[in-house]
Design a protein around this motif. Structure first.
Motif, short mmCIF file in Angstrom:
data_model
loop_
_atom_site.label_atom_id
_atom_site.label_comp_id
_atom_site.label_asym_id
_atom_site.label_seq_id
_atom_site.Cartn_x
_atom_site.Cartn_y
_atom_site.Cartn_z
N LEU A 359 0.84 -1.27 -0.20
CA LEU A 359 0.01 0.02 -0.08
C LEU A 359 0.84 1.28 0.06
N ASN A 365 -0.09 4.56 -3.99
CA ASN A 365 -0.45 5.28 -3.21
C ASN A 365 0.46 6.85 -3.60
N GLN A 366 -0.36 7.36 -4.57
CA GLN A 366 0.27 8.66 -5.01
C GLN A 366 0.12 9.83 -4.26
N ALA A 390 -3.05 7.93 4.06
CA ALA A 390 -3.75 7.27 2.94
C ALA A 390 -4.11 5.88 3.43
N THR A 393 -6.32 5.55 6.42
CA THR A 393 -7.76 5.83 6.08
C THR A 393 -8.25 4.49 5.50
N GLU A 394 -7.43 3.72 4.54
CA GLU A 394 -8.03 2.49 4.24
C GLU A 394 -8.24 1.33 5.27
N ALA A 400 -13.72 9.49 2.94
CA ALA A 400 -12.68 9.59 1.81
C ALA A 400 -12.01 11.07 2.16
N GLN A 404 -6.74 13.89 4.03
CA GLN A 404 -6.13 15.15 4.24
C GLN A 404 -6.06 15.97 5.72
#
Lengths: 583, 270
Positions: A359, A365-366, A390, A393-394, A400, A404
């Motif tokens: 991940l 993961n950009q 990220a 969060t997953e 979503a 941030q």
């Protein structure tokens, strides 16, 4: 994925190609381009293997010969772990490294490995070359160091190419969860547990072959100060010209109730050396020793908010129920939120790299492009935080827009990192919980719960009972604080009370000897010496204040602590007020 | 007292072979040093100067002394040698057996050196942020070969860089790139009018064409692999990808909202 070596070779290849073609030097251009083509070929092969072949590897782990998903382990006992990597299809990895994920509660000692004559610093790791459907197997020996829970997560895989140009990390999941019970030590009681030779006939039939307040005579012995006057055998004393005391058999077993402090303050530190680990180990030993002489043992577990009672009982089943309760109480408290620190972030990133490397791949993961922060180190730090946000969060199915928020909100990020680390098995070690000194103990809540529990047990008790307080009191400014009234009540009802305190570094606070101090004036050593001095002073103060209440004090790190409890049980059994020559 | 000692075993960090953002290997330092030195030699001295021979000899001695970084340095030395020794000729692009043999030799040397270093090296990265770490990096350069691979690995390699069953793949590794490059160099089109139109010298046109060809091959291969790999991604990977793609577009707005919320929360606390 690409290593420094490959980066520099590519750079040199490009520079050589450009220089060769621009200056019309064909051989230079040909060689440099051949190098570039070789690296390209290696990259193609490596990526093919990592992305398409690595998924066919599967891990099977056997702990003590069993591959079950759950089971029971014991602290400080050797555990044999065997890991087998099986490929489901034909694969080819010329250089691959497997490392079994090591939970924080598991200690792997290189010197403790069975059957290995060579020095291997990392017994849970193996370098291998896989071709076809061959399997890889490695075995190591470890020990669980703290009671509670131990979870094996899987195997970390590191794939290299033989030229060292590329590297990739993945994680093969293989979960196994174990309950870890505390190992209880056998304690030699101060009094013999077998019937001694009677000096007077006739021998009776004895239910419990120990001295006590029963009606059957067990033996005659010399008088010692503190024996009740009515137990003196006057005729025999006159005959021998010295006072003799009759000892009777015990008819009523002494009920022992242990009050175990499972509050947050006892769960801080390294596994195996936490105050709670010391308490739990000692509680197991006391329960085992008491039950071996058929004394019923009860358990009261207290935290900062409430207490849970377990009725007293005997037998193996009850003993295992006590151990199970102690094991559960070693894991079930959630820590208070911590501050966001760089250490917390680094630790979470490191664990995330190990457990979820797929991940963190830049292609998956950009990161949004940004010029800020301007400093490169700060920008890299921000990138890491973005990627970690990220992943968190997953993992926790957050909304979503949460990545941030996690990037900018330190409070939320700290909570998420703490949760992630605790889920990964890093329960109580810095930096998951805040450092010592930030008032870990909720004295008010703890004493309230303990006093209430002790008073309740005293109110229900019938005979002379023994209450063992396994409580961390060393840091309290005025021990025993609000426990005083409850202890006085228990003493007034002729019960015996023993207090046992854990020590933060599992070291008995002995007398202060300045010669032990290191002469090197290093800051860490000075702090350590100051802490030791403070601890010794606290221990002396604690012993003084509890002695005034008639409560003997021992420390969990002291091997004689369990013996002290058994001696107090003996006093409660035979009705004497004190031991000879002690206290 | 604040007990801030991390009692966790540190081998988790040491075994982390992946490249750290703030750490570089010792080899990188040496390669940078060697690269700058070679650049200095190329720029400041004429090809016939005898000092070049001395400097190359010094490079060779350093290579033998610090075997850790000799892969890149070896390539650099070969390139400097070719650059200085070879007379300029347009016919150099022809597929001559001599140039192919030299290229194969260079590749064999590079592959052998890289393999040797990989099999004898430790994957631990060094943090060269302070003097102590730099010293550790220097000491590591003179370490003993890594023998764990041979003793604890499934396949015993006996410290040999190329195993008995790997000779064929080694041959393929060296011959395929050389043949491919010969073919590409022969096929590089050079239209006589292009330099005039582009106002470039012919070698520059050739270089640009080569670069475009390489880029096209890389993009094609990467796309081909991505198509294969994308379907095999786990659902969690796909979700992370979609979320990161989404946040790339709206991150400025969401960051502003997030910052405002934090500011409001902090101000309400005070």
């Amino acid at each position: 994925m690409i290593t420094n070596r490959a980066q520099w070779l590519v750079l040199l290849g490009v520079a050589g190609s450009v220089a060769g073609t621009l200056t019309n030097k064909g051989l230079l251009a040909h060689s440099s381009l051949a190098v570039l083509a070789w690296i390209f070929l290696e990259w193609l092969l490596f990526r093919w293997r990592v992305e398409l072949q690595l998924r066919h590897l599967r891990c099977v782990r056997a702990v003590n010969g069993l591959a079950n998903e759950s089971g029971t382990l014991w602290t400080d006992r050797r555990v044999s772990v065997s890991v087998e990597i099986i490929s489901e299809r034909r694969v080819r990895f010329p250089f691959i490294r497997f490392r079994d994920w090591q939970p924080e509660n598991l200690k792997i000692d290189p010197a403790d490995q069975l059957g290995l004559t060579e020095d291997n610093d990392w017994p849970n790791e193996i370098d291998a070359s896989i071709s076809g459907e061959a399997s890889v197997e490695f075995t190591y020996t470890a020990r669980a160091i703290g009671a509670g829970q131990l979870e094996f997560r899987g195997v970390s895989v590191c794939v290299f190419d033989l030229q060292g140009l590329f590297i990739a990390r993945r994680f093969i999941k293989a979960r196994q969860k174990f309950r870890v019970l505390p190992t209880s030590d056998a304690v030699d009681a101060a009094a013999p547990t077998v019937k001694r030779v009677n000096t007077l006939p006739p021998p009776g039939i004895h239910r419990l072959q120990r001295a006590g307040m029963g009606s059957e005579l067990l033996e005659l012995r010399e008088y010692v100060p503190g024996d009740p006057p009515k137990a003196i055998a006057w005729k025999v004393s006159a005959r021998r010209d010295q006072l003799m005391t009759r000892e009777y058999e015990s008819e009523v077993p002494v009920r022992t109730t242990m009050f175990v402090d499972c509050s947050f303050g006892t769960k801080h530190g390294e596994f195996g050396k936490r105050p709670l680990d010391q308490i739990v180990r000692l509680a197991g030993s006391i329960a085992r020793s008491a039950m071996s002489v058929r004394d019923p043992v009860g358990l009261v577990t207290c935290n900062d908010a409430n207490a849970q009672h377990m009725a007293s009982g005997t037998g193996d089943r009850h003993f295992f129920q006590i151990l199970d309760r102690l094991s559960k109480k070693s894991i079930s408290t959630s820590p208070p939120p911590v501050r966001f620190t760089q250490e917390l972030m680094d630790e979470a990133w490191r664990v995330c790299e190990e457990l979820h490397p797929e991940l963190l791949v830049p292609k998956i993961n950009q990161i949004p492009f940004t010029w800020f922060p301007v400093r490169r180190s700060k920008r890299l730090e921000r990138f890491r935080r973005t990627r970690l946000a990220a992943v968190l969060t997953e993992l926790y199915s957050l909304p979503a827009d949460q990545p941030q928020h996690l990037i900018f909100d330190n409070v939320r990020m700290a909570e998420a990192c703490q949760r992630f680390l605790i889920d990964a098995g890093y329960d109580w070690t810095w930096p998951v919980v805040d450092c010592r000194g930030n008032e870990l103990h909720d004295w008010h809540g703890k004493f309230e719960v303990l006093s209430e529990a002790l008073t309740r047990v005293v109110a229900r008790s019938h005979d002379h009972e023994l209450f063992v307080l396994l409580v961390d009191l060393l840091d309290h400014p005025d021990p025993p604080g609000r426990l005083t009234n409850a202890i006085r009540l228990a003493r007034a009802r002729h019960h015996r009370v023993v207090a046992i305190c854990p020590c933060p570094d599992d070291c008995r606070p002995g007398s202060l000897n300045t010669s032990d101090f290191d002469r090197k004036r290093d800051l860490t050593r000075l702090l350590s010496q100051a802490e030791r001095t403070r601890r010794i002073s606290s221990a002396e103060k604690l012993q003084r204040s509890l002695r005034r209440l008639g409560v003997p004090v021992a420390f969990a790190s002291d091997g004689r602590a369990a013996q002290l409890v058994l001696a107090e049980a003996e006093l409660a059994r035979n009705g004497r007020t004190s031991r000879v020559g002690s206290r | 007292m604040q007990d801030t000692t991390d009692h966790r075993p540190d081998h988790n960090i040491l075994l982390n072979g992946q490249k750290q953002p703030d750490s570089i290997t010792a080899a990188t330092v040496y390669i940078i040093f060697a690269g700058f030195s070679a650049l200095l030699v190329s720029m400041c001295f004429s090809p016939n100067d005898s000092i070049i021979t001395i400097l190359i000899a010094v490079f060779l001695m350093m290579t033998l002394g610090f075997r850790f970084w000799w892969v890149a340095l070896l390539l650099l030395m070969v390139q400097v040698g070719l650059f200085l020794a070879e007379p300029g000729s347009v016919s150099g692009y022809s597929n001559s057996p001599g140039s192919s043999l030299v290229s194969i030799g260079v590749l064999v040397l590079l592959i052998s050196c890289s393999r040797y270093l990989t099999l004898t090296s430790s994957p631990a990265p060094f943090r060269l942020s302070n003097r102590l770490s730099a010293r550790v990096a220097y000491l590591h350069a003179t370490r003993e070969p890594r023998i764990k691979f041979a003793k604890f690995g499934v396949v015993s390699r006996d410290d040999s860089t190329v195993g008995s069953g790997e000779l064929f793949t080694m041959l393929a590794r060296t011959v395929i790139p050389v043949v491919a490059i010969s073919g590409i160099l022969q096929l590089v089109p050079l239209d006589p009018d292009t330099p005039t139109i582009a106002r470039l010298i012919p070698p520059a046109v050739r270089t640009i064409t080569l670069g475009i060809i390489f880029l096209a091959i890389y993009v094609l291969a990467n796309s081909f692999l991505n198509i294969f790999i994308w379907r095999r991604h786990a659902p969690s990977e796909a979700r992370v990808f979609i979320r990161s793609e989404l946040s790339k577009w709206i991150h400025r707005e969401v960051s502003q909202v997030s910052r405002r919320r934090i500011r409001l929360r902090n101000s309400s606390r005070h």
